[in-house]
Write a protein that holds these residues in place. Structure first.
Motif, PDB file in Angstrom:
ATOM      1  N   LYS A  63      -8.346  -1.905 -11.227  1.00 11.00           N
ATOM      2  CA  LYS A  63      -8.987  -2.569 -10.252  1.00 11.00           C
ATOM      3  C   LYS A  63      -8.883  -4.101 -10.379  1.00 11.00           C
ATOM      4  O   LYS A  63      -8.245  -4.474 -11.376  1.00 11.00           O
ATOM      5  N   SER A  90       0.979  -1.258  -0.069  1.00 13.35           N
ATOM      6  CA  SER A  90      -0.150  -0.056  -0.045  1.00 13.35           C
ATOM      7  C   SER A  90       0.804   1.112   0.136  1.00 13.35           C
ATOM      8  O   SER A  90       1.695   1.422   0.634  1.00 13.35           O
ATOM      9  N   GLY A 133      -6.710  -5.887  -5.277  1.00 13.54           N
ATOM     10  CA  GLY A 133      -6.273  -4.535  -5.027  1.00 13.54           C
ATOM     11  C   GLY A 133      -6.476  -3.568  -6.054  1.00 13.54           C
ATOM     12  O   GLY A 133      -7.494  -3.737  -7.037  1.00 13.54           O
ATOM     13  N   GLN A 175      -3.124   1.648  -4.418  1.00 10.47           N
ATOM     14  CA  GLN A 175      -4.137   1.882  -3.412  1.00 10.47           C
ATOM     15  C   GLN A 175      -4.222   0.608  -2.682  1.00 10.47           C
ATOM     16  O   GLN A 175      -5.301  -0.314  -3.040  1.00 10.47           O
ATOM     17  N   GLY A 176      -3.532   0.410  -1.539  1.00 11.81           N
ATOM     18  CA  GLY A 176      -3.901  -0.886  -0.697  1.00 11.81           C
ATOM     19  C   GLY A 176      -2.968  -2.016  -1.479  1.00 11.81           C
ATOM     20  O   GLY A 176      -2.525  -1.815  -2.416  1.00 11.81           O
ATOM     21  N   LEU A 177      -2.746  -3.010  -0.598  1.00 11.41           N
ATOM     22  CA  LEU A 177      -1.855  -4.101  -1.187  1.00 11.41           C
ATOM     23  C   LEU A 177      -2.572  -4.541  -2.412  1.00 11.41           C
ATOM     24  O   LEU A 177      -3.802  -4.970  -2.647  1.00 11.41           O
ATOM     25  N   THR A 178      -1.741  -4.600  -3.511  1.00 12.44           N
ATOM     26  CA  THR A 178      -2.247  -4.966  -4.869  1.00 12.44           C
ATOM     27  C   THR A 178      -1.227  -5.928  -5.281  1.00 12.44           C
ATOM     28  O   THR A 178      -0.118  -6.002  -5.339  1.00 12.44           O
TER      29      THR A 178
END
Length: 245
Positions: free
Chosen positions: A80, A50, A70, A99-102
């Motif tokens: 997304k 993230s 993520g 945007q956040g753990l991906t």
């Protein structure tokens, strides 16, 4: 795409290492699923923490990206879950931010160097640029193989106009089965995204991956749950069948 034959592995069992691209300083990790030692082409499962970020810039090789979970922001485009992008060499894009753990499949066509820039070094490649495809919004179409069993459909993400190399999603309904053995004249690569697929070598579950050279017999296949699979080939797909004895 000269790589070792892999049939099949579970990506979570592949050793994780610090992800490295010349020109990028980051703390992302990766699992290398397959690799061409001659030119550096690879398929990697990359985990972006993230807040991971990279400025606007371009890569020296073509890059394909498929987000597994993520969200990856690339300039104005939001990739997304199950989104896809194709970034040709020299095309400037970004800035990048997770945007956040991906987790995403990262597929460079060769060893890649990142250059921070606001200019395209190869503007002619812009006509091939695919900044973002939300595959959940992409309509299904029929499979392209004559005689392929009913109950499967396809979402085409990209086809190379010169080589016929293709990237697509295959969706298969529950209780689907094909008792034949397949052979293709092209390399076939796949990552199972959802569901299960039964094969002679065992059951492929989410995260299963193979890289199969041309002319390797494989199958039969069946699924009780249905499945969603991410596929790539290095040329136009054709399927020849062998019926079991």
């Amino acid at each position: 795409m000269t790589r070792s034959h892999i049939e099949f592995i579970l990506s979570s069992e592949v050793e994780q290492h610090i992800w490295h691209i010349d020109g990028i300083e980051n703390d992302a990790c990766a699992r290398t699923l397959s690799h061409n030692p001659q030119n550096g082409a690879a398929t990697e499962l990359v985990s972006f923490p993230s807040g991971w970020s990279v400025p606007m810039g371009s890569f020296s090789a073509d890059i394909e990206i498929f987000v597994l979970d993520g969200q990856l922001q690339i300039g104005p485009y939001r990739l997304k879950q199950h989104s896809y992008a194709y970034i040709p060499a020299g095309v400037c894009c970004g800035p990048w931010k997770a945007q956040g753990l991906t987790n995403a499949l990262w597929m460079p066509s060769a060893s890649s160097l990142f250059t921070a820039t606001t200019e395209h070094s190869h503007p002619i490649h812009l006509n091939c640029y695919i900044p973002s495809i939300d595959t959940s919004a992409l309509p299904w179409s029929g499979t392209i193989t004559p005689g392929f069993p009913p109950g499967a459909m396809r979402k085409v993400l990209r086809t190379d106009p010169d080589t016929g190399a293709s990237t697509w999603l295959l969706g298969v309904l529950p209780q689907w089965r094909d008792n034949r053995v397949e052979i293709h004249p092209v390399v076939e690569e796949a990552y199972l995204v959802m569901g299960e697929m039964n094969t002679p070598l065992g059951t492929m579950t989410p995260g299963s991956y193979f890289w199969r050279p041309a002319h390797i017999p494989h199958g039969p296949f069946a699924t009780s749950t249905g499945t969603l699979i991410f596929f790539r080939t290095d040329g136009p797909l054709r399927t020849d069948y062998i019926w079991p004895d």
